[in-house]
Design a protein around this motif. Structure first.
Motif: not given
Length: 106
Positions: A65-73
């Motif tokens: 998944g991705r952290n919606p705030r940072t885009g980090e996987e």
């Protein structure tokens, strides 16, 4: 008018008014029903309430998944989730209610 939330207390009050049990008995009855549903789900049983819907436990696989705030996987671990599928009776009631709402607001 926005959506409202129905609480356990609301359900107990409805039982009190419509069935005639005391408020304490009504609250206890609502708790017993909810506890039974939870216990069945915990033991991997499906809970089917005719005219309402079915609760099921299903397994979801691991995924990225991705952290919606940072885009980090980030990995999302496999897990068990409860799903709800509304019955056709409930779906039709919602559709009819929506149509009435649209007809009166437009």
């Amino acid at each position: 008018m926005g959506p409202t939330t129905v609480t356990r207390a609301d359900l107990a009050e409805t039982v009190y008014k419509k069935v005639g049990l005391s408020r304490t008995e009504s609250a206890y009855l609502v708790e017993m029903v909810l506890d039974e549903i939870c216990a069945a789900i915990e033991h991997d049983s499906n809970v089917m309430l005719s005219g309402f819907g079915t609760f099921r436990v299903r397994d979801k696989g691991e995924r990225v998944g991705r952290n919606p705030r940072t885009g980090e996987e980030a990995p999302i671990l496999k897990r068990r989730v409860v799903t709800f599928k509304a019955s056709h009776v409930l779906k039709n009631k919602i559709i009819r209610s929506h149509r009435r709402y649209i007809a009166t607001s437009g």
